[in-house]
Design an enzyme around this catalytic site. Structure first.
Site, PDB file in Angstrom:
ATOM      1  N   LYS A  24       0.830  -1.208   0.000  1.00 45.23           N
ATOM      2  CA  LYS A  24       0.000   0.000   0.000  1.00 45.23           C
ATOM      3  C   LYS A  24       0.866   1.260   0.000  1.00 45.23           C
ATOM      4  CE  LYS A  24      -2.915   0.598   3.588  1.00 45.23           C
ATOM      5  NZ  LYS A  24      -2.787   1.886   4.299  1.00 45.23           N
ATOM      6  N   ARG A  29       2.774   5.994  -3.242  1.00 45.49           N
ATOM      7  CA  ARG A  29       3.928   6.812  -3.660  1.00 45.49           C
ATOM      8  C   ARG A  29       4.146   6.750  -5.168  1.00 45.49           C
ATOM      9  NH1 ARG A  29       4.294   5.554   1.580  1.00 45.49           N
ATOM     10  NH2 ARG A  29       5.634   6.700   3.009  1.00 45.49           N
ATOM     11  N   ARG A 123      -9.004  12.076  12.177  1.00 47.60           N
ATOM     12  CA  ARG A 123      -7.572  11.863  12.446  1.00 47.60           C
ATOM     13  C   ARG A 123      -6.782  13.174  12.398  1.00 47.60           C
ATOM     14  NH1 ARG A 123      -5.630   6.790   8.999  1.00 47.60           N
ATOM     15  NH2 ARG A 123      -3.765   7.069  10.284  1.00 47.60           N
ATOM     16  N   GLN A 169       4.700   9.111   7.211  1.00 51.22           N
ATOM     17  CA  GLN A 169       3.789   9.991   6.462  1.00 51.22           C
ATOM     18  C   GLN A 169       4.237  11.441   6.596  1.00 51.22           C
ATOM     19  OE1 GLN A 169      -0.156   9.117   7.875  1.00 51.22           O
ATOM     20  NE2 GLN A 169      -0.152   7.063   6.984  1.00 51.22           N
ATOM     21  N   ASP A 323       1.726  -1.245  11.866  1.00 48.13           N
ATOM     22  CA  ASP A 323       0.412  -1.707  11.394  1.00 48.13           C
ATOM     23  C   ASP A 323       0.168  -3.185  11.719  1.00 48.13           C
ATOM     24  OD1 ASP A 323      -0.099   0.795  10.357  1.00 48.13           O
ATOM     25  OD2 ASP A 323       0.548   0.291   8.328  1.00 48.13           O
ATOM     26  N   LYS A 350      -4.507   5.645  14.392  1.00 53.16           N
ATOM     27  CA  LYS A 350      -4.615   5.013  13.071  1.00 53.16           C
ATOM     28  C   LYS A 350      -6.079   5.099  12.615  1.00 53.16           C
ATOM     29  CE  LYS A 350      -0.308   4.039  12.766  1.00 53.16           C
ATOM     30  NZ  LYS A 350       0.509   4.787  11.822  1.00 53.16           N
ATOM     31  N   ARG A 354      -6.504   1.629  17.760  1.00 52.55           N
ATOM     32  CA  ARG A 354      -6.287   0.179  17.626  1.00 52.55           C
ATOM     33  C   ARG A 354      -5.916  -0.494  18.945  1.00 52.55           C
ATOM     34  NH1 ARG A 354      -3.432   0.106  11.610  1.00 52.55           N
ATOM     35  NH2 ARG A 354      -5.418   0.128  10.493  1.00 52.55           N
ATOM     36  N   ARG A 401      -7.893  -3.451   9.482  1.00 49.66           N
ATOM     37  CA  ARG A 401      -6.955  -4.378  10.156  1.00 49.66           C
ATOM     38  C   ARG A 401      -7.567  -4.984  11.424  1.00 49.66           C
ATOM     39  NH1 ARG A 401      -2.708  -3.689   6.776  1.00 49.66           N
ATOM     40  NH2 ARG A 401      -2.154  -1.540   6.292  1.00 49.66           N
TER      41      ARG A 401
HETATM   42  C1  S3P Z   1       2.599   4.695   6.195  1.00 48.79           C
HETATM   43  C2  S3P Z   1       3.117   5.048   7.407  1.00 48.79           C
HETATM   44  C3  S3P Z   1       2.547   4.605   8.690  1.00 48.79           C
HETATM   45  C4  S3P Z   1       1.581   3.427   8.523  1.00 48.79           C
HETATM   46  C5  S3P Z   1       0.653   3.630   7.360  1.00 48.79           C
HETATM   47  C6  S3P Z   1       1.441   3.781   6.072  1.00 48.79           C
HETATM   48  C7  S3P Z   1       3.235   5.222   4.961  1.00 48.79           C
HETATM   49  O1  S3P Z   1       1.831   5.670   9.248  1.00 48.79           O
HETATM   50  O2  S3P Z   1       0.839   3.228   9.698  1.00 48.79           O
HETATM   51  O3  S3P Z   1      -0.238   2.549   7.228  1.00 48.79           O
HETATM   52  O4  S3P Z   1       2.940   4.688   3.872  1.00 48.79           O
HETATM   53  O5  S3P Z   1       4.031   6.148   5.072  1.00 48.79           O
HETATM   54  P1  S3P Z   1       2.566   6.806  10.142  1.00 48.79           P
HETATM   55  O6  S3P Z   1       3.467   7.546   9.274  1.00 48.79           O
HETATM   56  O7  S3P Z   1       1.459   7.655  10.673  1.00 48.79           O
HETATM   57  O8  S3P Z   1       3.260   6.035  11.219  1.00 48.79           O
END
Ligand code: S3P
Length: 445
Positions: A24, A29, A123, A169, A323, A350, A354, A401
């Site tokens: 994912k 990206r 969020r 992120q 995750d 999340k 969770r 999840r």
């Molecule tokens: C992700 C970063 C994670 C992860 C998310 C995907 C990403 O989140 O939990 O499912 O693709 O950069 P965080 O950056 O909030 O930790």
């Protein structure tokens, strides 16, 4: 999958070879970088889950030509930048989608309004808005930095940003904004987080310099992106998502007699914390056919039914498996002794809280749990000298999840386990039900 619910029950052993869906993180990206680049980017193995499809549609609304060529095969004709979207950009359930797109969009002189589903609207976006604001972007949003929000970008200046929370992120949003900021951007992360943005920026021709405190480790990293860089279209092969592969693999570990192989799984060192933890618990796992594909290591991973032992999961491992804690908690429910997961406060922000939902779901299924502000302890059924009771209908708050984890629990529990809102599973793993049934799982709905 119906909206009414799904029920998983104990049956025979799970057996077979399957392919995990595309990763994912890498899928999001590939679309965003493809849209930012000049020229035609071709993607193979794209995850066609709702989250990623929203990002594909969003890239269209920012001016890229996005076309589906076949299953998992996509073509993105980037214009070398973003144009102002004519309508609201709806990112659905996808935190990664909205946060990375906001970062990318902030680099251009445009206004864009973002929204999402009820979960995404709840969020925190402040974690991204704060650094983007320091670079010169402005916005108007709901209280607490919530969506919907309108972002105004352009005229950005260089920022050196220290991540207050380990978040790939946020790191990615700053780097993507830095592409079009005067002087670029620099991010210091005290704990290493998934590095797909850095790797893919390089594949698209950008210069990204990474200074590691402990080479190849999970310690701090300083990532420097010089400014004024144009991206060139590239070919992207998306490897199998370890966060999705985790479900059939853990299912094999807890259902007696099982043996399951997941082919083509991404083994990026910053994504394999679950495999390490399951190994510590005594899981029978083997990794074969290790190879390099598109700048990432992938392999086939086989899991066989195992007598697991509870462990203390090192908190510094959290970013590499953030995750995967819900499905780890399920493995822990079938282990002997307690599994203690600390330093996992990020799990509360999340798609749902969770920690709270796993604690509630597991205890409804008769598993001993203890919830802390940033920790979760699961007492394995073997030491408690009984099986996992199951027999509950679990509330998932629309979290894919949480739903998949409890269905896996149901495959090995004494009584069936049902989950509500299973349609949300399609955000990350649209083929979950078919794949699990192919392995012999009894899941009905
Ligand atoms: C992700 C970063 C994670 C992860 C998310 C995907 C990403 O989140 O939990 O499912 O693709 O950069 P965080 O950056 O909030 O930790």
């Amino acid at each position: 999958m119906t909206a009414a619910g799904l029920t998983a029950r104990r049956g025979g052993p799970l057996r077979g070879r399957v392919r995990a869906p595309g990763d994912k993180s890498i899928s999001h990206r590939s679309l965003i970088l493809g849209a930012l680049a000049h020229g035609v980017t071709e993607v193979e193995g794209l995850l066609e889950g709702d989250d990623v499809l929203r990002t594909a549609a969003a890239m269209g609304s920012f001016g890229a030509k996005v076309e589906r060529l076949g299953e998992g095969r996509w073509r993105i004709e980037g214009q070398g930048g973003f144009a102002e979207p004519a309508d609201v950009v709806d990112c659905g359930n996808a935190g990664t989608g909205v946060r990375l797109i906001m970062g990318a969009a902030a680099g251009f002189p445009l206004s864009a309004t973002f929204t999402g589903d009820a979960s995404l609207r709840g969020r925190p976006m402040n974690r991204v808005l704060k650094p983007l604001g320091e670079m010169g972007a402005s916005w108007i949003c709901r209280a607490g930095g919530r969506l919907p929000l309108t972002l105004r970008g352009g005229g950005l200046r260089r920022l050196a940003y220290r991540l207050p929370e380990p978040s790939a992120q946020v790191k990615s949003a700053v780097l993507l904004a830095g592409l079009h900021a005067e002087g670029g951007a620099e991010v210091f992360e005290p704990e290493a987080t998934r590095d797909h943005t850095e790797r893919m920026l390089r594949a698209f021709g950008a210069e990204v310099v990474v200074h590691e405190e402990e080479p190849e480790g999970r310690g701090g990293r300083r990532i420097v992106l010089p400014g004024g860089q144009a991206l060139t279209a590239a070919k992207v092969c998306v490897p199998g998502d370890p966060s999705s592969a985790a479900f059939p693999l853990v299912a094999a570990l807890v259902v007696p007699g099982s043996e399951v192989t997941v082919e083509g799984m991404l083994l990026n060192p910053l994504r394999i914390g679950l495999l390490e933890t399951l190994g510590d618990m005594g899981a029978d796992l083997s990794v074969t056919n290790v190879r390099e594909e598109g700048g990432e290591t992938v392999a086939d991973v086989t899991a066989r039914y195992s007598q697991l032992t509870g462990v203390d999961v090192p908190p510094e491992r959290a970013p590499s498996m953030i995750d995967e804690y819900p499905i780890l908690a399920v493995a822990a429910a079938f282990a002997s002794g307690a599994t203690v997961m600390r330093g996992i406060g990020e799990m509360r922000v999340k798609e749902s809280d969770r920690i709270a939902l796993m604690a509630a779901g597991l205890s409804a299924c008769g598993v001993g749990v203890e919830e802390g502000p940033d920790s979760l302890t699961v007492v394995g059924s073997v030491r408690a000298n009984h099986g996992v009771a199951g027999g509950a209908r679990v509330v998932t708050h629309g979290d894919h999840r949480i739903a998949m984890s409890h269905l896996i629990l149901g495959l090995a529990a004494d009584a069936p386990v049902a989950v509500d809102e299973p349609s949300m599973i399609a955000t990350s793993f649209p083929g979950f039900l078919t794949l699990m049934r192919q392995l012999g799982a009894e899941i009905e709905g």
